[in-house]
Design a protein around this motif. Sequence first.
Motif, short mmCIF file in Angstrom:
data_model
loop_
_atom_site.label_atom_id
_atom_site.label_comp_id
_atom_site.label_asym_id
_atom_site.label_seq_id
_atom_site.Cartn_x
_atom_site.Cartn_y
_atom_site.Cartn_z
N GLU A 37 0.83 -1.21 0.00
CA GLU A 37 0.00 0.00 0.00
C GLU A 37 0.87 1.26 0.00
O GLU A 37 0.56 2.23 -0.71
CB GLU A 37 -0.93 0.00 1.22
CG GLU A 37 -2.02 -1.05 1.16
CD GLU A 37 -2.76 -1.22 2.48
OE1 GLU A 37 -3.96 -1.57 2.42
OE2 GLU A 37 -2.15 -1.03 3.57
N ILE A 38 1.93 1.24 0.77
CA ILE A 38 2.83 2.40 0.81
C ILE A 38 3.50 2.59 -0.54
O ILE A 38 3.57 3.71 -1.06
CB ILE A 38 3.89 2.24 1.92
CG1 ILE A 38 3.21 2.20 3.30
CG2 ILE A 38 4.91 3.37 1.86
CD1 ILE A 38 4.11 1.73 4.43
N ALA A 39 3.98 1.49 -1.12
CA ALA A 39 4.64 1.56 -2.42
C ALA A 39 3.71 2.15 -3.47
O ALA A 39 4.12 3.01 -4.26
CB ALA A 39 5.10 0.16 -2.85
N GLU A 40 2.46 1.73 -3.44
CA GLU A 40 1.48 2.25 -4.40
C GLU A 40 1.26 3.75 -4.19
O GLU A 40 1.26 4.53 -5.13
CB GLU A 40 0.16 1.49 -4.24
CG GLU A 40 -0.87 1.86 -5.28
CD GLU A 40 -2.14 1.03 -5.12
OE1 GLU A 40 -3.22 1.64 -5.20
OE2 GLU A 40 -2.03 -0.19 -4.92
N GLN A 41 1.08 4.15 -2.93
CA GLN A 41 0.83 5.58 -2.64
C GLN A 41 2.03 6.46 -2.96
O GLN A 41 1.87 7.59 -3.41
CB GLN A 41 0.44 5.76 -1.17
CG GLN A 41 -0.96 5.32 -0.87
CD GLN A 41 -1.41 5.75 0.51
OE1 GLN A 41 -0.91 6.72 1.07
NE2 GLN A 41 -2.38 5.04 1.05
N LYS A 42 3.24 5.93 -2.73
CA LYS A 42 4.45 6.73 -2.96
C LYS A 42 4.96 6.60 -4.39
O LYS A 42 5.87 7.34 -4.79
CB LYS A 42 5.56 6.31 -1.99
CG LYS A 42 5.24 6.48 -0.51
CD LYS A 42 5.07 7.92 -0.10
CE LYS A 42 6.37 8.64 -0.04
NZ LYS A 42 6.22 10.06 0.27
N SER A 45 8.74 1.04 -5.65
CA SER A 45 8.63 -0.41 -5.55
C SER A 45 8.47 -0.85 -4.09
O SER A 45 8.83 -0.12 -3.17
CB SER A 45 9.87 -1.08 -6.15
OG SER A 45 11.00 -0.83 -5.33
N ARG A 46 7.96 -2.07 -3.93
CA ARG A 46 7.85 -2.65 -2.59
C ARG A 46 9.24 -2.78 -1.97
O ARG A 46 9.42 -2.58 -0.78
CB ARG A 46 7.17 -4.02 -2.66
CG ARG A 46 5.70 -3.95 -3.02
CD ARG A 46 5.06 -5.33 -3.12
NE ARG A 46 4.98 -5.94 -1.80
CZ ARG A 46 5.57 -7.09 -1.46
NH1 ARG A 46 6.28 -7.75 -2.35
NH2 ARG A 46 5.44 -7.57 -0.25
N GLN A 47 10.22 -3.15 -2.80
CA GLN A 47 11.58 -3.31 -2.31
C GLN A 47 12.13 -1.98 -1.78
O GLN A 47 12.81 -1.95 -0.76
CB GLN A 47 12.50 -3.86 -3.40
CG GLN A 47 13.92 -4.09 -2.89
CD GLN A 47 14.80 -4.75 -3.93
OE1 GLN A 47 14.33 -5.15 -4.99
NE2 GLN A 47 16.08 -4.85 -3.62
N ALA A 48 11.82 -0.88 -2.46
CA ALA A 48 12.28 0.43 -2.00
C ALA A 48 11.70 0.75 -0.63
O ALA A 48 12.41 1.27 0.26
CB ALA A 48 11.90 1.51 -3.01
#
Length: 89
Positions: A37-42, A45-48
Amino acid sequence: MDKLTFIALWDIYRGLLTLTQREITDMYFNMDLTVSEIAEQKGVSRQAVSECLKGCKRQLEEYEEKLGLCAKINELTAELERLKQNSNG
């Protein structure tokens, strides 16, 4: 590091993190958003997001090792409790 320890350190040292680090850690620990969810909002990537969280945990632990503010606050809180107990008894 457990979640409560992280939040205690974050409350004390968050001003030493970058704006992005503060936003991501706030979203994860205080808003209970998932890494996805954070990756999508920001828009990253999920890895980041995962690497940011790991890096922040490491940084906060290092700040506490060097400055020891959380430990000092805990000691003062315990001492205040002891003084309250003694004054009431």
